[in-house]
Write a protein that holds these residues in place. Structure first.
Motif, PDB file in Angstrom:
ATOM      1  N   PHE A 102       0.832  -1.019   0.035  1.00 50.73           N
ATOM      2  CA  PHE A 102       0.047   0.020  -0.017  1.00 50.73           C
ATOM      3  C   PHE A 102       0.844   1.292   0.026  1.00 50.73           C
ATOM      4  N   ALA A 103       0.429   2.419  -0.845  1.00 53.13           N
ATOM      5  CA  ALA A 103       0.962   3.455  -0.806  1.00 53.13           C
ATOM      6  C   ALA A 103       1.101   4.395   0.479  1.00 53.13           C
ATOM      7  N   PRO A 104       1.963   5.376   0.579  1.00 54.03           N
ATOM      8  CA  PRO A 104       1.791   6.110   1.873  1.00 54.03           C
ATOM      9  C   PRO A 104       0.352   6.576   2.363  1.00 54.03           C
ATOM     10  N   GLU A 105       0.154   6.164   3.625  1.00 55.85           N
ATOM     11  CA  GLU A 105      -1.089   6.627   4.149  1.00 55.85           C
ATOM     12  C   GLU A 105      -1.124   6.893   5.769  1.00 55.85           C
ATOM     13  N   PRO A 106      -1.976   7.660   6.142  1.00 58.67           N
ATOM     14  CA  PRO A 106      -2.168   7.835   7.658  1.00 58.67           C
ATOM     15  C   PRO A 106      -2.352   6.680   8.270  1.00 58.67           C
ATOM     16  N   LEU A 107      -1.635   6.610   9.579  1.00 55.74           N
ATOM     17  CA  LEU A 107      -1.565   5.305  10.283  1.00 55.74           C
ATOM     18  C   LEU A 107      -2.502   5.584  11.561  1.00 55.74           C
ATOM     19  N   ASN A 108      -3.789   5.013  11.540  1.00 56.85           N
ATOM     20  CA  ASN A 108      -4.665   4.943  12.581  1.00 56.85           C
ATOM     21  C   ASN A 108      -5.219   6.713  12.806  1.00 56.85           C
ATOM     22  N   GLY A 110      -3.504   9.536  11.768  1.00 53.25           N
ATOM     23  CA  GLY A 110      -2.276  10.151  11.535  1.00 53.25           C
ATOM     24  C   GLY A 110      -1.986  10.851  12.945  1.00 53.25           C
ATOM     25  N   PRO A 111      -1.098  11.771  13.018  1.00 53.72           N
ATOM     26  CA  PRO A 111       0.022  12.200  11.824  1.00 53.72           C
ATOM     27  C   PRO A 111       0.844  11.117  11.328  1.00 53.72           C
ATOM     28  N   VAL A 112       1.125  10.270  11.955  1.00 52.03           N
ATOM     29  CA  VAL A 112       2.119   9.074  11.675  1.00 52.03           C
ATOM     30  C   VAL A 112       1.558   8.770  10.039  1.00 52.03           C
ATOM     31  N   ARG A 113       2.411   8.596   9.217  1.00 47.03           N
ATOM     32  CA  ARG A 113       2.223   8.271   7.868  1.00 47.03           C
ATOM     33  C   ARG A 113       3.206   6.909   7.495  1.00 47.03           C
ATOM     34  N   HIS A 114       2.785   5.777   6.856  1.00 46.29           N
ATOM     35  CA  HIS A 114       3.581   4.743   6.405  1.00 46.29           C
ATOM     36  C   HIS A 114       3.387   4.097   5.143  1.00 46.29           C
ATOM     37  N   MET A 116       3.950   0.172   2.893  1.00 46.31           N
ATOM     38  CA  MET A 116       4.602  -1.228   3.003  1.00 46.31           C
ATOM     39  C   MET A 116       4.909  -1.931   1.602  1.00 46.31           C
ATOM     40  N   CYS A 117       5.900  -2.317   1.737  1.00 49.91           N
ATOM     41  CA  CYS A 117       6.453  -2.959   0.345  1.00 49.91           C
ATOM     42  C   CYS A 117       7.151  -4.405   0.577  1.00 49.91           C
ATOM     43  N   TYR A 118       7.442  -5.146  -0.599  1.00 46.96           N
ATOM     44  CA  TYR A 118       8.237  -6.523  -0.465  1.00 46.96           C
ATOM     45  C   TYR A 118       9.547  -6.002  -1.038  1.00 46.96           C
ATOM     46  N   ASP A 119      10.551  -6.464  -0.583  1.00 42.13           N
ATOM     47  CA  ASP A 119      11.898  -6.360  -0.979  1.00 42.13           C
ATOM     48  C   ASP A 119      11.976  -7.386  -2.153  1.00 42.13           C
ATOM     49  N   PRO A 120      13.247  -7.548  -3.006  1.00 47.69           N
ATOM     50  CA  PRO A 120      13.236  -8.514  -3.947  1.00 47.69           C
ATOM     51  C   PRO A 120      13.016  -9.908  -3.659  1.00 47.69           C
ATOM     52  N   SER A 121      13.367 -10.298  -2.315  1.00 49.98           N
ATOM     53  CA  SER A 121      13.036 -11.850  -1.863  1.00 49.98           C
ATOM     54  C   SER A 121      11.826 -11.947  -1.066  1.00 49.98           C
ATOM     55  N   GLY A 122      11.170 -10.879  -1.148  1.00 47.45           N
ATOM     56  CA  GLY A 122       9.634 -11.105  -0.620  1.00 47.45           C
ATOM     57  C   GLY A 122       9.383 -10.625   0.764  1.00 47.45           C
ATOM     58  N   ILE A 123      10.432 -10.325   1.503  1.00 44.82           N
ATOM     59  CA  ILE A 123      10.571  -9.820   2.976  1.00 44.82           C
ATOM     60  C   ILE A 123       9.630  -8.330   3.041  1.00 44.82           C
ATOM     61  N   ARG A 124       8.566  -8.339   3.832  1.00 46.85           N
ATOM     62  CA  ARG A 124       7.631  -7.410   3.934  1.00 46.85           C
ATOM     63  C   ARG A 124       8.493  -6.182   4.887  1.00 46.85           C
ATOM     64  N   ILE A 125       8.431  -4.860   4.086  1.00 47.73           N
ATOM     65  CA  ILE A 125       9.216  -3.890   4.773  1.00 47.73           C
ATOM     66  C   ILE A 125       8.401  -2.646   4.772  1.00 47.73           C
ATOM     67  N   GLU A 126       8.104  -2.064   5.979  1.00 51.84           N
ATOM     68  CA  GLU A 126       7.350  -0.847   6.425  1.00 51.84           C
ATOM     69  C   GLU A 126       8.283   0.326   6.369  1.00 51.84           C
ATOM     70  N   PHE A 127       7.966   1.409   5.548  1.00 51.50           N
ATOM     71  CA  PHE A 127       8.812   2.744   5.783  1.00 51.50           C
ATOM     72  C   PHE A 127       7.635   3.343   6.664  1.00 51.50           C
ATOM     73  N   ILE A 128       8.248   4.267   7.693  1.00 58.41           N
ATOM     74  CA  ILE A 128       7.080   4.961   8.594  1.00 58.41           C
ATOM     75  C   ILE A 128       7.780   6.268   8.896  1.00 58.41           C
ATOM     76  N   TRP A 129       7.063   7.327   8.900  1.00 55.29           N
ATOM     77  CA  TRP A 129       7.337   8.623   9.403  1.00 55.29           C
ATOM     78  C   TRP A 129       6.470   8.807  10.524  1.00 55.29           C
ATOM     79  N   PRO A 130       6.940   9.306  11.704  1.00 55.79           N
ATOM     80  CA  PRO A 130       6.358   9.148  13.014  1.00 55.79           C
ATOM     81  C   PRO A 130       5.511  10.557  12.980  1.00 55.79           C
ATOM     82  N   GLY A 131       5.642  11.543  12.066  1.00 50.43           N
ATOM     83  CA  GLY A 131       4.959  12.723  12.521  1.00 50.43           C
ATOM     84  C   GLY A 131       5.640  13.794  12.894  1.00 50.43           C
ATOM     85  N   ALA A 132       4.964  14.925  12.928  1.00 53.50           N
ATOM     86  CA  ALA A 132       5.921  16.311  13.470  1.00 53.50           C
ATOM     87  C   ALA A 132       6.218  15.998  14.940  1.00 53.50           C
TER      88      ALA A 132
END
Length: 132
Positions: A102-108, A110-114, A116-132
């Motif tokens: 899923f593309a960047p979206e608010p978590l619960n 917001g203001p946190v946004r995150h 999720m993707c899969y690396d080339p081996s299929g490992i699930r990786i989340e990128f997260i910005w905790p907000g201001a």
């Protein structure tokens, strides 16, 4: 009680294609390759805050990992510097045909946004910005 530990030193991930996984971190995300161990083989990458050890898969798995039915790493969450970095990462992943859950979206709300993707081996990786 005072914790006897001081955070993560590194995370070790077994990957299907060592070079492809290293390129995911170094070329797409701008991490540095810190070292290689050709005997194991392994490649060590870091963003300056955390190191990830990428270990080459020795044998094909009999069953692919499923976060809903296997014990193990559900996902790896990596903090990003700011909201715009999250969008840049998303754009790079899409441009390089990396599977995005899923593309960047608010978590619960917001203001946190995150995202999720899969690396080339299929490992699930989340990128997260905790907000201001």
């Amino acid at each position: 009680m005072n914790a006897l530990t001081q955070g993560a030193h590194h995370v070790g991930l077994t990957v299907a294609d060592l070079e492809q996984s290293a390129a995911f971190f170094t070329e797409l995300l701008g991490w540095n390759e810190m070292a290689r161990n050709e005997n194991y083989p392994a490649i060590f990458v870091s963003d300056g805050s955390v190191m990830i050890t990428l270990w080459a898969l020795k044998e094909e798995p009999s069953v692919a990992f499923d976060r809903r039915s296997n014990i193990g790493l559900h996902h790896l969450a990596i903090r990003v510097a700011d909201d715009s970095a999250l969008d840049v990462i998303h754009q790079k992943l899409v441009a390089n045909d990396i599977q995005v859950e899923f593309a960047p979206e608010p978590l619960n709300g917001g203001p946190v946004r995150h995202m999720m993707c899969y690396d080339p081996s299929g490992i699930r990786i989340e990128f997260i910005w905790p907000g201001a």
